[in-house]
Design a protein around this motif. Sequence first.
Motif, PDB file in Angstrom:
ATOM      1  N   PRO A 175      89.316 -44.614  92.059  1.00 48.52           N
ATOM      2  CA  PRO A 175      88.572 -44.756  90.809  1.00 48.52           C
ATOM      3  C   PRO A 175      89.490 -44.740  89.592  1.00 48.52           C
ATOM      4  N   ALA A 176      89.043 -45.415  88.556  1.00 45.00           N
ATOM      5  CA  ALA A 176      89.797 -45.404  87.298  1.00 45.00           C
ATOM      6  C   ALA A 176      89.585 -44.083  86.565  1.00 45.00           C
ATOM      7  N   LEU A 177      88.428 -43.440  86.823  1.00 40.88           N
ATOM      8  CA  LEU A 177      88.087 -42.180  86.156  1.00 40.88           C
ATOM      9  C   LEU A 177      87.580 -41.192  87.188  1.00 40.88           C
ATOM     10  N   LEU A 178      88.115 -39.976  87.135  1.00 34.87           N
ATOM     11  CA  LEU A 178      87.683 -38.901  88.027  1.00 34.87           C
ATOM     12  C   LEU A 178      87.080 -37.780  87.191  1.00 34.87           C
ATOM     13  N   ILE A 179      85.828 -37.403  87.499  1.00 39.42           N
ATOM     14  CA  ILE A 179      85.175 -36.290  86.817  1.00 39.42           C
ATOM     15  C   ILE A 179      85.170 -35.106  87.767  1.00 39.42           C
ATOM     16  N   ALA A 180      85.819 -34.022  87.388  1.00 40.63           N
ATOM     17  CA  ALA A 180      85.904 -32.822  88.220  1.00 40.63           C
ATOM     18  C   ALA A 180      85.081 -31.719  87.559  1.00 40.63           C
ATOM     19  N   ASP A 181      83.914 -31.439  88.147  1.00 42.71           N
ATOM     20  CA  ASP A 181      82.991 -30.444  87.593  1.00 42.71           C
ATOM     21  C   ASP A 181      83.234 -29.097  88.264  1.00 42.71           C
ATOM     22  N   GLU A 182      83.915 -28.209  87.561  1.00 39.94           N
ATOM     23  CA  GLU A 182      84.249 -26.877  88.085  1.00 39.94           C
ATOM     24  C   GLU A 182      84.861 -26.985  89.494  1.00 39.94           C
ATOM     25  N   PRO A 183      85.972 -27.724  89.656  1.00 38.13           N
ATOM     26  CA  PRO A 183      86.507 -27.961  91.004  1.00 38.13           C
ATOM     27  C   PRO A 183      87.073 -26.721  91.676  1.00 38.13           C
ATOM     28  N   THR A 184      87.309 -25.640  90.922  1.00 34.34           N
ATOM     29  CA  THR A 184      87.892 -24.438  91.520  1.00 34.34           C
ATOM     30  C   THR A 184      86.896 -23.286  91.618  1.00 34.34           C
ATOM     31  N   THR A 185      85.611 -23.556  91.388  1.00 32.92           N
ATOM     32  CA  THR A 185      84.590 -22.513  91.488  1.00 32.92           C
ATOM     33  C   THR A 185      84.538 -21.956  92.911  1.00 32.92           C
ATOM     34  N   ALA A 186      84.468 -20.625  93.021  1.00 29.60           N
ATOM     35  CA  ALA A 186      84.312 -19.913  94.298  1.00 29.60           C
ATOM     36  C   ALA A 186      85.539 -20.028  95.208  1.00 29.60           C
ATOM     37  N   LEU A 187      86.661 -20.525  94.682  1.00 27.85           N
ATOM     38  CA  LEU A 187      87.884 -20.574  95.481  1.00 27.85           C
ATOM     39  C   LEU A 187      88.794 -19.426  95.082  1.00 27.85           C
ATOM     40  N   ASP A 188      89.581 -18.931  96.029  1.00 29.46           N
ATOM     41  CA  ASP A 188      90.514 -17.854  95.672  1.00 29.46           C
ATOM     42  C   ASP A 188      91.655 -18.423  94.833  1.00 29.46           C
ATOM     43  N   VAL A 189      92.409 -17.541  94.213  1.00 33.40           N
ATOM     44  CA  VAL A 189      93.415 -17.942  93.225  1.00 33.40           C
ATOM     45  C   VAL A 189      94.459 -18.886  93.818  1.00 33.40           C
ATOM     46  N   THR A 190      94.880 -18.631  95.055  1.00 33.43           N
ATOM     47  CA  THR A 190      95.904 -19.474  95.684  1.00 33.43           C
ATOM     48  C   THR A 190      95.393 -20.890  95.882  1.00 33.43           C
ATOM     49  N   ILE A 191      94.158 -21.017  96.394  1.00 30.69           N
ATOM     50  CA  ILE A 191      93.581 -22.345  96.628  1.00 30.69           C
ATOM     51  C   ILE A 191      93.318 -23.040  95.297  1.00 30.69           C
ATOM     52  N   GLN A 192      92.895 -22.274  94.283  1.00 34.38           N
ATOM     53  CA  GLN A 192      92.702 -22.844  92.944  1.00 34.38           C
ATOM     54  C   GLN A 192      93.975 -23.527  92.477  1.00 34.38           C
ATOM     55  N   ALA A 193      95.090 -22.814  92.605  1.00 33.89           N
ATOM     56  CA  ALA A 193      96.373 -23.351  92.156  1.00 33.89           C
ATOM     57  C   ALA A 193      96.739 -24.617  92.921  1.00 33.89           C
ATOM     58  N   GLN A 194      96.464 -24.643  94.229  1.00 34.83           N
ATOM     59  CA  GLN A 194      96.783 -25.811  95.045  1.00 34.83           C
ATOM     60  C   GLN A 194      95.940 -27.021  94.638  1.00 34.83           C
ATOM     61  N   VAL A 195      94.643 -26.786  94.399  1.00 32.55           N
ATOM     62  CA  VAL A 195      93.753 -27.876  93.991  1.00 32.55           C
ATOM     63  C   VAL A 195      94.182 -28.449  92.651  1.00 32.55           C
ATOM     64  N   MET A 196      94.500 -27.570  91.686  1.00 27.21           N
ATOM     65  CA  MET A 196      94.908 -28.042  90.364  1.00 27.21           C
ATOM     66  C   MET A 196      96.252 -28.765  90.422  1.00 27.21           C
ATOM     67  N   GLN A 197      97.165 -28.279  91.269  1.00 28.67           N
ATOM     68  CA  GLN A 197      98.457 -28.942  91.413  1.00 28.67           C
ATOM     69  C   GLN A 197      98.286 -30.331  92.011  1.00 28.67           C
ATOM     70  N   PHE A 198      97.369 -30.449  92.971  1.00 30.50           N
ATOM     71  CA  PHE A 198      97.113 -31.760  93.571  1.00 30.50           C
ATOM     72  C   PHE A 198      96.555 -32.730  92.539  1.00 30.50           C
ATOM     73  N   MET A 199      95.623 -32.257  91.714  1.00 23.01           N
ATOM     74  CA  MET A 199      95.035 -33.130  90.695  1.00 23.01           C
ATOM     75  C   MET A 199      96.087 -33.557  89.678  1.00 23.01           C
ATOM     76  N   LYS A 200      97.020 -32.658  89.370  1.00 21.89           N
ATOM     77  CA  LYS A 200      98.104 -32.997  88.441  1.00 21.89           C
ATOM     78  C   LYS A 200      98.996 -34.090  89.032  1.00 21.89           C
ATOM     79  N   GLU A 201      99.341 -33.954  90.311  1.00 17.92           N
ATOM     80  CA  GLU A 201     100.175 -34.958  90.976  1.00 17.92           C
ATOM     81  C   GLU A 201      99.436 -36.296  91.075  1.00 17.92           C
TER      82      GLU A 201
END
Length: 339
Positions: A175-201
């Motif tokens: 997609p040209a545009l990705l909407i991420a609605d609270e993508p780290t909700t209910a995830l532990d801190v380590t998984i949150q960091a991994q998800v955000m790092q993936f989105m950054k990459e």
Amino acid sequence: MGKTILEVRDLRVSFEVYGGEVEAVRGVSFHVCEGEAVAIVGESGSGKSVTAQAIMRLIAMPPGKFKSGSVIFEGRDLLTISEKEMQKVRGNKIGMIFQDPMTSLNPTMTIGMQIMESLIKHQRLRKSAAKARAIELLAMVGIPDPETRMKQYPHQMSGGMRQRVMIAIALACNPALLIADEPTTALDVTIQAQVMQFMKELQQNTNTSIILITHDLGVVVDLCDRVIVMYAGQIVETGTKWEIFKNPQHPYTKGLLKSLPRLDQPKNEPLIPIYGTPPDMIQPPQGCGFCSRCESAMRICERQDPEWTAISETQSVRCWLQSAGEKAAAVVGGKEADA
């Protein structure tokens, strides 16, 4: 920054409920450029998710309705095109990661089939090619042994794994545009960091534009270029992430930042909450929505909606404290002052 890929103009969304009409989104306007990551922040009930769902045309009507506004994407208003045309956009040109992957994924379908579904529909891939692409996507989002995971159901995966599957589904059609609605909700801190790092990459590698919706300002810094602050269905401040973090102008933005834990904060120093409750959106306030919770509220704040004030070329705020002028007599801390 590249060309504008999405422009939301004066969007107003309301819901008919038993007690009346809830004005969930009230005159929201913003844009997203190609390759840009924009954060929409605010507490629960501020209108963030409704704005995202309106862009995707996922508002159930009734009870919801679009009162006014437009959502311009690739030169077309998504609010006026047919549902058939919208299906070609949804999941294809605009992907969305929903808040709760457990309720967003189909419990009766394997993970593989749920990823392949959009590839077969939008990309017209044969089943064998769609399967190969699905395995590739699962590997790309960091899921080990993707061939085995393809055959599993959502309940057989952890919360972090399910969230990665949601990201894979959202990215399936590039997609040209990705909407991420609270993508780290209910995830532990380590998984949150991994998800955000993936989105950054992802943003860096594919130049995908991202709208990140969150109530946690802590996840914004590494990913986003600009921040939009929402309260009571309106945008109250917008600026680059450094302007919002280092020079916040709206009392609500300042309150959000004060309520964040900090590494340099003394051990026994408590966090400062924003006291009070959001206004009733069945009967929105006549003036500023934050007035009843603001320590610096003035008389004019109760009577009239604040005007936009430009702080810099990239930062604007909707607050009477920054609005110059001789509007009316107001009270600050019990003393008369000019608004």
